[in-house]
Design a protein around this motif. Structure first.
Motif, PDB file in Angstrom:
ATOM      1  N   HIS A  47       4.585  15.688 -12.160  1.00 48.37           N
ATOM      2  CA  HIS A  47       4.513  14.315 -12.692  1.00 48.37           C
ATOM      3  C   HIS A  47       5.709  14.008 -13.572  1.00 48.37           C
ATOM      4  N   ASN A  48       6.036  14.917 -14.487  1.00 46.72           N
ATOM      5  CA  ASN A  48       7.120  14.665 -15.429  1.00 46.72           C
ATOM      6  C   ASN A  48       8.481  14.681 -14.745  1.00 46.72           C
ATOM      7  N   GLN A  51       8.771  11.382 -12.910  1.00 49.21           N
ATOM      8  CA  GLN A  51       8.923  10.285 -13.868  1.00 49.21           C
ATOM      9  C   GLN A  51      10.328  10.261 -14.457  1.00 49.21           C
ATOM     10  N   GLU A  52      10.838  11.423 -14.841  1.00 47.52           N
ATOM     11  CA  GLU A  52      12.181  11.473 -15.420  1.00 47.52           C
ATOM     12  C   GLU A  52      13.234  11.078 -14.390  1.00 47.52           C
ATOM     13  N   GLY A  63      10.002   0.651 -16.837  1.00 47.81           N
ATOM     14  CA  GLY A  63       9.200   1.775 -17.296  1.00 47.81           C
ATOM     15  C   GLY A  63       7.739   1.429 -17.480  1.00 47.81           C
ATOM     16  N   LEU A  66       5.453   1.901 -14.535  1.00 43.82           N
ATOM     17  CA  LEU A  66       5.000   3.255 -14.211  1.00 43.82           C
ATOM     18  C   LEU A  66       3.622   3.507 -14.799  1.00 43.82           C
ATOM     19  N   GLU A  70       0.214   4.349 -12.750  1.00 46.96           N
ATOM     20  CA  GLU A  70      -0.563   5.564 -13.021  1.00 46.96           C
ATOM     21  C   GLU A  70      -2.040   5.233 -13.181  1.00 46.96           C
ATOM     22  N   SER A 115      -0.339   5.209 -21.290  1.00 47.32           N
ATOM     23  CA  SER A 115       0.595   5.482 -20.203  1.00 47.32           C
ATOM     24  C   SER A 115       1.729   4.461 -20.150  1.00 47.32           C
ATOM     25  N   SER A 119       5.744   5.210 -20.963  1.00 48.57           N
ATOM     26  CA  SER A 119       6.739   4.996 -19.907  1.00 48.57           C
ATOM     27  C   SER A 119       7.761   3.938 -20.323  1.00 48.57           C
TER      28      SER A 119
END
Length: 199
Positions: A47-48, A51-52, A63, A66, A70, A115, A119
């Motif tokens: 996930h990370n 996302q990054e 952002g 996102l 989620e 979340s 983000s």
């Protein structure tokens, strides 16, 4: 609760959740814990990383979307898990809903804020800075629980353990600072702090 029909029993016993659950239950408790903990780290790691990668894409400034995606994904997957779809759902007859409906809107709102704000903050701060702040959410959780009149009082050992966990996670995140120095932007820090309290 027993299923109301034979077909329901077959559907509930042959879904993917029951199959995985039965296999994990057959393991010793230590192996169960290690297996599930590794799964948590594995999927959160994926996930990370994703996302990054999205945040670092040139021109990406969405952002907050996102966070919305989620929450939408969690909602859809939860609906599938609660459904009676063969091999996916568990069905209402096997796993009844425990919490009242009134609890879901506030919980969903907190999840959405947590979340989305986290983000969104990545548009102003970099990923290591976000990780440091999010790693400390255990302490605000304990403070809010105490302030809201939680019957359970935390012992000195529990508070010390929470601080040690936060310090360890910050130290782990600091390993990436040689490649990407922390970037502190006031608005980004505000967003990530609010996300921690929403969490």
């Amino acid at each position: 609760l027993k299923p109301t029909s034979g077909s329901a029993a077959i559907s509930n016993n042959n879904n993917i959740g029951s199959i995985l659950s039965n296999k994990i239950d057959a393991l010793p408790r230590t192996a169960q814990f290690i297996s599930l903990a590794c799964c948590v780290f594995f999927f959160f790691g994926i996930h990370n990383v994703i996302q990054e990668s999205m945040i670092n894409t040139e021109g990406f400034t969405f952002g907050v979307m996102l966070g919305w995606m989620e929450v939408l994904g969690v909602t859809l997957c939860s609906a599938l898990e609660r459904s009676s779809i063969p091999f996916i759902g568990n069905g209402e007859s096997r796993r009844p809903r425990m919490a009242p409906w009134q609890a879901y809107p506030s919980l969903t709102f907190c999840l959405l804020m947590s979340s989305s704000l986290a983000s969104w903050s990545l548009n102003y701060i970099n990923f290591p800075t976000k990780v440091v702040f999010r790693s400390c959410k255990l302490l605000p959780t304990m403070i809010l629980a105490y302030a809201m009149g939680n019957a359970k009082r935390f012992t000195a050992v529990e508070v010390g353990s929470a601080m040690a966990v936060c310090a360890g996670l910050i130290t782990f995140a600091a390993g990436d600072w040689s490649l990407s120095q922390p970037h502190f932007h006031p608005f980004g820090l505000t967003l990530v702090t609010l996300s921690v309290f929403a969490d």
